[in-house]
Design a protein around this motif. Structure first.
Motif, mmCIF file in Angstrom:
data_model
loop_
_atom_site.group_PDB
_atom_site.id
_atom_site.type_symbol
_atom_site.label_atom_id
_atom_site.label_comp_id
_atom_site.label_asym_id
_atom_site.label_seq_id
_atom_site.Cartn_x
_atom_site.Cartn_y
_atom_site.Cartn_z
ATOM 1 N N MET A 1 -20.824 -39.422 45.324
ATOM 2 C CA MET A 1 -20.611 -38.119 45.982
ATOM 3 C C MET A 1 -19.160 -37.667 45.803
ATOM 4 N N VAL A 2 -18.216 -38.613 45.855
ATOM 5 C CA VAL A 2 -16.803 -38.274 45.721
ATOM 6 C C VAL A 2 -16.268 -38.809 44.402
ATOM 7 N N THR A 202 -9.476 -19.808 49.148
ATOM 8 C CA THR A 202 -10.321 -18.698 49.608
ATOM 9 C C THR A 202 -9.924 -18.233 51.006
ATOM 10 N N GLU A 203 -9.044 -19.019 51.667
ATOM 11 C CA GLU A 203 -8.629 -18.665 53.019
ATOM 12 C C GLU A 203 -7.358 -17.823 53.062
ATOM 13 N N SER A 269 -8.029 -30.437 44.979
ATOM 14 C CA SER A 269 -8.674 -31.526 45.698
ATOM 15 C C SER A 269 -10.087 -31.724 45.144
ATOM 16 N N VAL A 270 -10.908 -32.395 45.899
ATOM 17 C CA VAL A 270 -12.267 -32.670 45.419
ATOM 18 C C VAL A 270 -13.304 -31.844 46.183
ATOM 19 N N GLY A 271 -12.813 -30.811 46.912
ATOM 20 C CA GLY A 271 -13.743 -29.955 47.648
ATOM 21 C C GLY A 271 -14.576 -29.100 46.699
ATOM 22 N N ASP A 272 -15.647 -28.541 47.231
ATOM 23 C CA ASP A 272 -16.581 -27.800 46.385
ATOM 24 C C ASP A 272 -15.991 -26.515 45.836
ATOM 25 N N PHE A 273 -14.885 -26.026 46.439
ATOM 26 C CA PHE A 273 -14.277 -24.798 45.958
ATOM 27 C C PHE A 273 -12.959 -25.077 45.237
ATOM 28 N N ASP A 274 -12.701 -26.323 44.917
ATOM 29 C CA ASP A 274 -11.489 -26.692 44.190
ATOM 30 C C ASP A 274 -11.772 -26.619 42.700
ATOM 31 N N ASN A 316 -1.569 -27.630 50.981
ATOM 32 C CA ASN A 316 -0.927 -27.900 52.267
ATOM 33 C C ASN A 316 0.562 -27.634 52.132
#
Lengths: 425, 425
Positions: A1-2, A202-203, A269-274, A316
């Motif tokens: 998954m990661v 996206t934020e 990072s490894v997020g879905d939107f990275d 960050n």
């Protein structure tokens, strides 16, 4: 998954980045605009400094041998035969028991080999010289002078042809004094890199926007622009629809045709939107590393494509700030051939306990006052306040279980005009 | 024959100068142009930061109570009911054994009170919840979570209304991050002083000129312009027939109508061509002092007229450089209401012997590497090389007979972006 990423040490990361630095070439700028630039050529003394024997004091130029035997009870008299300011050259040759009144910086007249300071003399109207002959406009002294006494000798500061500063030196105010001394009107300095900044996330709202639920204003972009500005480098801002890979890819491609280096924030990072890992892959960029054994900023990624750097800094703020100073600044300085590319490093006494243990090297935003150092408040990688309040970074080695007040710790000073030529952490 | 001047201590000189500093007022500049300026108002948090509870990790938002009893042998399953990136707000309320897939920085959805990190989960296709009901798009965890675990709480970095930085703070890159976070497009900063520079000295040639007998090129003017530039201040150059009192007087008068402060170099000694004492007298300026117990630069003179400073720095380059950093820079920063007006001061180990004794406090141009410090070569007040080679000033107290390798000495760091709020020497 990661996705599993293998962290490398900060030193290894720095080493891999530095190995890729290509030089940008040089250009000439007017002396007045050379402050903060990097010398492209060594600064070599174009002539002796001083370029003539001169007086460092207001006083009288004499022949030292005429002062022999002078004492409090046997004052020796001199006749003043000329009177010159700095910049003037006396036409007189100083003869026996003669003196030339001379100002600080003035060239020593012919025949003279010593200078009597004004305060070492006593005025005497008419007097007799050592042989008893009458003289006017005279003074007396009460001690003998040696040959060479009170003289700034030609070349004592710098000799013609001597290398004063190596290529790669920062042009600071003292360098300007040197350049002016040798008559430089134009200075050959390293070209400045063109650096693009692309804040992803996206934020993100732009600084002027009203706050919206779930969103924050983009602080990383303006911050990096200021970090670049601090080192004299201007930046270009890019924007992309950061949740669309095609748009991101297009923007990064465009930026790489216009810039020597692109700094992105977030998206590594490894997020879905990275999306940046996918961007690097599609570009065919050489990813030097995508994980560093450090806090904050472990996801920092650096890639190279066709001699251009892609710095993928964490989104960050504290991690972004630190990543720039540790990785981007040294690389940009190396592209300019700078000698001292790393942050100035010192040691200081910890002013308060820092209990947090960490397996990774930790960089803590901190306030340094020249002796002690203390964390600049709230310490999380997403903190903004501690970047604003701090002027230093405490470096705590990995594998430690926290530090106590009074411990000596390593400190980096990103606000020093010129850093260090070595990386020792 | 010689005018007697009474030297005052460096501290007393600094005190007298600082007592005269008048404020310049403020102006608004765009955020992008605020780097290096001084905040005219305190920076107050305009809202909480974060402004909402958010996730510091990529993972899943859950209700902590649903994780009770989870273990390696009793994995607890959750159903994923929504999937949001940072900046998005989930419309779903997290219910029993439900989870929302959430990215770093995203707002915590309603109902959730903990975040499970991605790496703490195991994907499971179809599963059964704790009551045995079938769920899809699920994951399991093997440890219980506490309420509030892995959450960045609203206001944990900064609280609305909190003073983050006082007025008088330097705008550095971290400050820019704060200003951007709170949506500043324009920043109220102190006005910059207008500073005139007048290099006097009958021996001076301009940088581009060919060397002439007895003359030197003007290095002090360009150097001071760079020292001002280092602190973000621009300068105006003045020229006068420096051997004619009437012309000097006229030029100084003119400069004082155009500038907040005039820095002269040279002409303050007691030589016959040193006209500045006469200029101060004719102007009716209040001379704060005309001799300081320091080397180099003992003849430094500072006067005030109608709220404007007249800095009479020595014409000797090293003395001029030092006088600017010790006296002029703090005064200019005080005019801008800066908090930290004095040079950053630290201590370091002396890297080589310094045998010269002196009754006066001595400032030695030096190379500081973060640990040790050594004189930057040729050490006379008229030296230029040591200003170019150095990045620091060693401070040796008066009344001492020299220092040895290994002695701990005070060091000033003029190249630090922001200095100290106290003068302790």
């Amino acid at each position: 998954m990661v996705e599993v990423r293998i962290p490398i040490s900060v030193s290894e990361a720095v080493k891999r980045i530095q190995a890729e630095a290509g030089m940008l070439g040089s250009e000439f700028v007017p002396l007045e605009e050379s402050y903060g630039r990097i010398l492209a050529k060594p600064l070599v003394a174009a002539h002796d400094v001083p370029s003539f024997d001169r007086s460092p004091y207001d006083g009288f130029a004499i022949r030292s041998k005429d002062s022999a035997g002078a004492s409090g009870t046997n004052r020796v008299a001199f006749e003043v035969v000329d009177h010159i300011g700095a910049g003037a050259v006396s036409g007189k040759k100083v003869g026996k028991h003669q003196a030339v009144r001379i100002m600080t910086g003035a060239q020593l007249p012919q025949g003279a080999d010593a200078v009597v300071m004004l305060e070492q003399t006593q005025e005497s109207g008419a007097a007799a010289d050592a042989e008893g002959a009458a003289i006017s406009a005279a003074f007396t002294i009460r001690k003998p002078f040696e040959a060479g006494e009170n003289i700034s000798f030609r070349g004592e500061d710098m000799s013609s042809g001597e290398e004063i500063l190596p290529a790669g030196s920062l042009v600071h105010p003292g360098t300007i004094a040197l350049l002016a001394t040798f008559g430089y009107e134009r200075v050959e300095v390293a070209k400045l890199p063109v650096v693009g900044i692309l804040s992803t996330g996206t934020e993100l709202l732009e600084p002027g926007s009203a706050l919206q639920p779930g969103k924050i204003r983009n602080s990383n972009g303006p911050m990096i622009a200021a970090q670049l500005r601090r080192m004299g480098v201007r930046s270009r801002m890019y924007a992309a629809a950061v949740d669309r890979l095609d748009d991101m890819l297009e923007t990064v491609r465009q930026a790489l045709t216009e810039c020597d280096c692109l700094i992105t924030t977030g998206g590594v990072s490894v997020g879905d939107f990275d999306l940046l890992p996918a961007v690097y892959e599609q570009l065919g960029a050489n990813v030097l590393f995508n994980k560093v054994a450090m806090r904050p900023g472990s996801v920092t990624t650096v890639a190279v494509l066709d001699g251009r750097y892609l710095f993928g800094l964490s989104g960050n703020p504290s991690a972004c700030y630190t990543g720039f100073e540790l990785f981007a600044r040294p690389a940009l300085l190396s592209m300019m051939g700078a000698e001292r590319v790393y942050p100035m490093q010192t040691q200081a006494v910890l002013g308060e306990d820092f209990g947090k243990a960490n397996p990774f090297t930790r960089f803590v935003r901190a306030v340094y006052d020249g002796r002690s150092v203390r964390p600049a408040g709230f310490n999380k990688s997403n903190a903004v306040s501690s970047i604003g309040r701090g002027n230093a970074l405490i470096v705590l080695p990995g594998g430690t279980r926290g530090f106590k007040t009074g411990d000596t710790v390593d400190v980096l000073l990103p606000g020093m005009e010129e850093g260090s030529s070595v990386w020792t952490l």
